[in-house]
Design a protein around this motif. Structure first.
Motif, short mmCIF file in Angstrom:
data_model
loop_
_atom_site.label_atom_id
_atom_site.label_comp_id
_atom_site.label_asym_id
_atom_site.label_seq_id
_atom_site.Cartn_x
_atom_site.Cartn_y
_atom_site.Cartn_z
N PHE A 60 32.17 36.90 32.88
CA PHE A 60 31.72 37.64 31.69
C PHE A 60 31.83 39.14 31.97
O PHE A 60 31.45 39.60 33.06
N GLY A 61 32.34 39.87 31.02
CA GLY A 61 32.44 41.31 31.20
C GLY A 61 33.27 41.93 30.10
O GLY A 61 33.97 41.24 29.35
N GLU A 62 33.18 43.24 29.97
CA GLU A 62 33.96 43.95 28.98
C GLU A 62 35.44 43.85 29.32
O GLU A 62 35.83 43.57 30.44
N ASN A 63 36.30 44.10 28.31
CA ASN A 63 37.72 44.21 28.59
C ASN A 63 37.93 45.37 29.54
O ASN A 63 37.41 46.45 29.34
N GLY A 64 38.69 45.11 30.61
CA GLY A 64 38.88 46.14 31.62
C GLY A 64 37.89 46.05 32.76
O GLY A 64 37.94 46.84 33.69
N SER A 68 40.47 39.58 34.24
CA SER A 68 41.87 39.13 34.27
C SER A 68 42.47 39.33 35.65
O SER A 68 43.23 38.49 36.14
N THR A 69 42.13 40.44 36.30
CA THR A 69 42.65 40.69 37.64
C THR A 69 42.16 39.63 38.61
O THR A 69 42.93 39.10 39.43
N LEU A 70 40.88 39.28 38.52
CA LEU A 70 40.31 38.29 39.44
C LEU A 70 40.97 36.92 39.25
O LEU A 70 41.35 36.27 40.24
N ILE A 71 41.15 36.48 38.00
CA ILE A 71 41.74 35.16 37.81
C ILE A 71 43.23 35.17 38.16
O ILE A 71 43.78 34.14 38.56
N THR A 235 28.95 34.92 36.21
CA THR A 235 29.13 36.13 37.00
C THR A 235 29.55 37.25 36.07
O THR A 235 30.52 37.11 35.31
N VAL A 236 28.81 38.35 36.11
CA VAL A 236 29.08 39.50 35.25
C VAL A 236 29.81 40.57 36.05
O VAL A 236 29.37 40.97 37.13
N LEU A 237 30.94 41.01 35.52
CA LEU A 237 31.71 42.11 36.11
C LEU A 237 31.62 43.33 35.21
O LEU A 237 31.57 43.22 33.99
N ARG A 238 31.61 44.50 35.86
CA ARG A 238 31.63 45.76 35.11
C ARG A 238 32.40 46.80 35.93
O ARG A 238 32.07 47.02 37.10
N ASP A 239 33.43 47.38 35.32
CA ASP A 239 34.23 48.41 35.98
C ASP A 239 34.76 47.94 37.33
O ASP A 239 34.77 48.69 38.31
N GLY A 240 35.16 46.68 37.39
CA GLY A 240 35.76 46.15 38.61
C GLY A 240 34.77 45.70 39.67
O GLY A 240 35.18 45.25 40.74
N ARG A 241 33.49 45.79 39.38
CA ARG A 241 32.47 45.40 40.36
C ARG A 241 31.65 44.22 39.85
O ARG A 241 31.42 44.07 38.66
#
Length: 529
Positions: A60-64, A68-71, A235-241
């Motif tokens: 879960f996270g905003e676009n960007g 997508s990079t992780l998957i 898992t929540v991602l934000r700004d690559g973290r």
């Protein structure tokens, strides 16, 4: 265990490093300290992620944010710059998409990877055809394709060419393709974006069966109902973290949005002060050549949002595409600002202040290999602000496009970056920027928030409010009922090719729309008469 040779596996999986750390037996995937950098962007920054057998783990996270990079790292599309990757208790390196598939990792990406001129079953087996003595085993492949489609419960004809399929059916092909082999780790990236409620229900049934068989599922979605219905962990991602991993049952919607954006979003849908004025667009008794729209009449006024709702395949998208000149018209008329347009074409529509934003950003909306600047300005190059005597005024173009992308809060705001490197939400903003390069007062939005996150949705809605406040007419086509109900001043409902209702005021409620969706043929005939 796998259908391909063990030799391939040996090149990709080595024995676990002697770290003294045991991988839990329930884990099929464990990633630690994963980082990935692209030119000018740190897409993943020291991210930890794990997946257990038989669970649905929501990303879960905003676009960007880095989802997508992780998957893509997990699917072998590109390697991480740093970090460790362990699969089934063993270290993995030099992963490729083919090797990932051999290991049982099957991704279904948001952007399709189908060959339009091939049939459904040819796409399913592309790159993994079965043969004997150099001859294709066509009957065996056909039987296998039919079995997978039957298991999914999808309405798919294996012999049909993909080019003839709707986006919803193409999504089904992608899902079937992922399940053709023995799957141990399934990645689903916004899989229900184009599916009906019934198709979504069938997909969720399948997910339940896969979980029971011990398959680990990574599920990317922005739809809260789906997340709460099928998710085990988030898992929540934000700004690559990585911000947090939590149990789906223990976290509320507002808390999730706050974790995702880093800020509180009190109101998803802005209050739009509708001030209906003159009719800017009229569609009278329109029938398309393919008959997905038959004898439909609607209008859109300045200062309001006109919504169009309907199930997948009802012709709601084709209706606005016809206005812009992208569908062949059999009969009826289109009137723009009091002037009849006999043969609509995109260039004519643009010159009259009509702009269309397609639902399929990749196939129709954007040139992914070209920079943001070119994608945003391409519909306005004939205007004096952008060219003189057919010579591009580059400095003026850069300034105008930079001002627009800054207004739309594009991230990152580098207008020379290729659009293909952007997230779904930012790609949508590039399309919106194109509509702001000209004097436009009729905006045709076709599924404007499909595949974009809550934060980006709010920004799109705020832009709609701003446009309406400035006197524009908006036609909003959406499969998301809360979206059309909360943003529209008037709502047209389509069932199959016909228009069956026009709702306003207190009649604009979900139950009323759903009853229109599923009314029987007799009621449909009476409403369309």
């Amino acid at each position: 265990m796998y259908k391909d040779s063990d030799q391939v596996l040996d090149t990709v999986i080595s024995s676990p490093a002697n770290t003294g750390e045991e991988v839990p037996s329930s884990s099929i995937l464990e990633m630690r300290g994963i980082s990935k950098q692209f030119p000018g962007v740190l897409a993943l920054d020291n991210v930890d992620f794990d997946l257990r057998r038989g669970e649905v783990h929501i990303l879960f996270g905003e676009n960007g944010a880095g989802k997508s990079t992780l998957i893509n790292v997990i699917a072998g599309t590109f390697p991480p710059d740093k970090g460790t990757f362990r699969y089934d208790g063993k270290d993995v390196s030099h992963l490729t998409p083919h090797r990932a598939r051999v290991m049982g990792i099957s991704p279904v990406f948001q952007e399709f990877s189908l060959i339009p001129n091939l049939t459904v079953e040819e796409n399913l087996f592309l790159g993994r055809e079965t043969s004997t003595s150099g001859f294709l085993r066509k009957k065996a492949m056909s039987a296998r394709a039919a079995k997978v489609i039957e298991m999914l419960g999808f309405d798919l004809d294996p012999k049909k060419r993909v080019s003839s399929l709707s986006r919803a059916h193409q999504q089904m092909v992608e899902i079937a393709k992922a399940l053709l082999a023995d799957v141990r780790l399934l990645i689903l990236d916004e899989p229900t974006a184009s599916l009906t409620e019934n198709e979504t229900y069938k997909l969720f049934e399948l997910i339940g069966r896969l979980k029971a068989d011990g398959v680990g599922i990574i599920y990317v979605s922005h739809r809260m109902r789906e997340i709460k219905e099928i998710g085990d962990r988030i898992t929540v991602l934000r700004d690559g973290r990585k911000i947090e991993t939590c149990n789906a049952a223990d976290v509320g919607e507002n808390e999730l949005v706050e974790l995702m954006t880093g800020r509180k979003i009190d109101v998803l849908f802005p209050k739009i002060d509708h001030k209906p004025a003159e009719k800017l667009l009229e569609i009278n008794n329109l029938t398309l050549a393919n008959h997905v729209v038959e004898d439909v009449s609607i209008y859109a006024r300045a200062g309001e949002v006109t919504g169009i709702a309907g199930l997948v395949g009802c012709g709601k998208s084709e209706l606005v595409r016809a206005v812009f000149g992208l569908e062949a018209i059999e009969e009826g008329e289109i009137v723009v600002k009091g002037e009849q347009v006999s043969h609509p074409r995109p260039d004519i529509s643009l010159s009259k202040g009509v702009c269309y934003f397609p639902s399929d950003r990749v196939a129709e909306g954007l040139a992914l290999e070209r920079p943001i600047r070119e994608n945003a300005s391409m519909a306005a190059l004939n205007l004096a602000d952008f060219s003189w005597m057919r010579v591009l005024k580059k400095l003026s173009e850069r300034k105008l496009i930079q001002d627009i992308v800054d207004r739309l809060k594009l991230r990152p705001p580098n207008i020379e970056r290729a659009v293909g490197n952007l997230s779904g939400g930012n790609r949508q903003k590039v399309m919106l920027a194109r509509g702001l390069t000209r004097e436009t007062d009729i905006f045709l939005f076709d599924e404007p928030t499909v595949g974009i996150d809550v934060g980006a949705k709010v920004e799109v809605y705020d832009l709609m409010k701003e446009l309406v406040d400035n006197g524009a007419a908006i036609i909003l086509v959406s499969s998301e009922l809360p979206e059309v109900l909360n943003l529209s001043n008037r709502l047209y409902v389509k069932q199959r090719a016909k228009l069956v209702a026009e709702l306003t005021g207190d009649d604009m409620i979900e139950q009323a729309v759903l009853s229109c969706f599923f009314q029987d043929e007799e009621a449909n005939s009476n409403a369309g008469a």
